[in-house]
Design a protein around this motif. Structure first.
Motif, short mmCIF file in Angstrom:
data_model
loop_
_atom_site.label_atom_id
_atom_site.label_comp_id
_atom_site.label_asym_id
_atom_site.label_seq_id
_atom_site.Cartn_x
_atom_site.Cartn_y
_atom_site.Cartn_z
N ASN A 147 17.79 9.59 -30.91
CA ASN A 147 19.17 9.11 -30.82
C ASN A 147 19.47 8.43 -29.49
O ASN A 147 20.16 7.42 -29.44
CB ASN A 147 20.15 10.27 -30.99
CG ASN A 147 20.09 10.86 -32.38
OD1 ASN A 147 19.71 10.19 -33.34
ND2 ASN A 147 20.45 12.13 -32.49
N GLU A 148 18.95 8.97 -28.40
CA GLU A 148 19.31 8.50 -27.07
C GLU A 148 18.30 7.54 -26.45
O GLU A 148 18.56 6.95 -25.41
CB GLU A 148 19.51 9.71 -26.13
CG GLU A 148 20.58 10.69 -26.59
CD GLU A 148 21.95 10.06 -26.65
OE1 GLU A 148 22.28 9.26 -25.75
OE2 GLU A 148 22.69 10.34 -27.61
N GLN A 199 25.34 13.97 -27.83
CA GLN A 199 24.83 14.11 -29.20
C GLN A 199 25.73 14.99 -30.06
O GLN A 199 25.57 15.00 -31.29
CB GLN A 199 23.41 14.67 -29.16
CG GLN A 199 22.39 13.70 -28.59
CD GLN A 199 21.03 14.33 -28.36
OE1 GLN A 199 20.80 15.46 -28.74
NE2 GLN A 199 20.14 13.59 -27.72
N ASN A 259 17.60 14.59 -35.48
CA ASN A 259 17.50 14.44 -34.03
C ASN A 259 16.16 14.98 -33.57
O ASN A 259 15.92 16.19 -33.60
CB ASN A 259 18.65 15.21 -33.36
CG ASN A 259 18.70 14.99 -31.86
OD1 ASN A 259 17.94 14.20 -31.31
ND2 ASN A 259 19.59 15.70 -31.19
#
Length: 360
Positions: A147-148, A199, A259
């Protein structure tokens, strides 16, 4: 009727005890063979930890498993069997980005098992330094999150280090909200690493809209702080709840349930081929028209898949970049080696960071 049931249960438990005794005997027989393997490796100077060998064991056992014992259970059981046996060959010391109960700690345990000596470090730089200086043969560091994105500090360290990637770990990251009481109405502030807070942003806005959000250096540090503060809650791992005696307020609060974080195991030498490998390289290219096309052409014409392309600015020169590639295949394979050597012709410099088994 009750007597018959008790007699049946007693007989079944006796069978289980007998089977357990057989398992114990086989474990000790395996350990004796492992000790002989360790002695043979010592004489040859061979590596004690071989990720490709472990992967082959898991694949063979899960393929042969008739059930009903689940394949994931097989893998977890043999992870600990292998870990305990490796500790008989040589104590396995592994540096990881700490403190304890971080997701990097969880990833290190997943890869090396409970019998390894896992040593927390305060920074990614410190993990690399432990391995470079020989104080730990292996280290575990995060490299990217689904995600990041990329962990830039890890990539930067490879510019300064000759360490190799010897394995990768994929860990599903599950964020839990933890507190001393386990009651959401007691929460006045939420503490965690800024990435974990990001998140879980939507869940926090929907369920704790007026609660203060506090950034700290790690999810584990957040759990440690919350253990001493009844008004606070931490976003952290399930392991952190156990380690710091916290209760779960809510499980799995991340906005995106898919994730995953990818971690790298670093050491001084890459392992041999496993049959399903990945090769990572870093390089910088001469700045000229069409160079980006030409740097990919050696892989395209050999039908080699690139699973990742990442660029980072060179700190010593403005507007010049270093590239990182993840290539499917092992550098010992002819077509992979030839493609990398052709790429080298376009580069100011190129370094192979390692070939290693692909994570599941």
């Amino acid at each position: 009727m009750a007597g018959n049931i008790e007699e049946t249960l007693a007989a079944l438990r006796h069978q289980i005890d007998s089977i357990d005794n057989e398992i114990l005997d086989l474990l000790n027989r395996r350990a004796q063979v492992v000790i002989r393997v360790g002695a043979a490796k010592s004489g040859q100077g061979s590596d004690f930890y071989v990720p490709s060998r472990e992967k082959a064991i898991y694949q063979r056992l899960t393929a042969a498993n008739p059930g009903p014992f689940p394949n994931e259970g097989v893998r977890r059981v043999f992870r600990e069997v292998i870990s305990a046996c490796l500790s008989l060959e040589q104590p396995m010391k592994v540096a990881f980005l700490g403190p304890p109960a971080t997701f990097t700690h969880v990833a290190a345990m997943q890869q090396f098992g409970m019998s390894a000596h896992l040593v927390p470090q305060k920074s990614i730089t410190a993990v690399f330094d432990e391995v470079i200086r020989g104080r730990a043969p292996y280290g575990v560091v995060p490299v990217e999150n689904s995600n990041e994105g990329i962990v830039s500090h890890t990539l930067d360290m490879f510019m300064e280090s000759d360490l190799q990637i010897i394995a990768e770990i994929l860990l599903e990251v599950s964020h839990d909200l933890l507190s001393r009481s386990g009651r959401i109405e007691d929460v006045r502030k939420v503490v965690s690493h800024p990435q974990a807070i990001a998140q879980c942003r939507h869940w926090l806005e929907d369920n704790l809209p007026d609660v203060a959000l506090v950034d700290v250096a790690s999810t584990a540090l957040a759990a440690q702080m919350v253990a001493e503060d009844e008004s606070a809650a931490a976003i952290a791992s399930e392991m952190a709840a156990s380690l710091y005696d916290l209760r779960v307020v809510k499980q799995k609060i991340a906005d995106n349930p898919n994730n995953f974080t990818r971690f790298l195991v670093i050491g001084k030498a890459s392992p041999p081929r496993s049959g399903r490998d990945k090769t990572s390289v870093m390089f910088s290219v001469k700045d000229e028209p069409g160079i980006l096309y030409r740097m990919l052409e050696p892989f395209s014409k050999r039908r080699i898949n690139l699973s990742k392309i990442e660029s980072r600015p060179l700190k010593k020169k403005a507007w010049e970049y270093i590239f990182f590639l993840d290539i499917e295949g092992h550098i010992a394979e002819d077509h992979v080696r030839e493609a990398v050597e052709e790429l080298r012709g376009y580069c100011q410099f190129l370094k192979v960071l390692g070939s290693y088994p692909s994570a599941r």
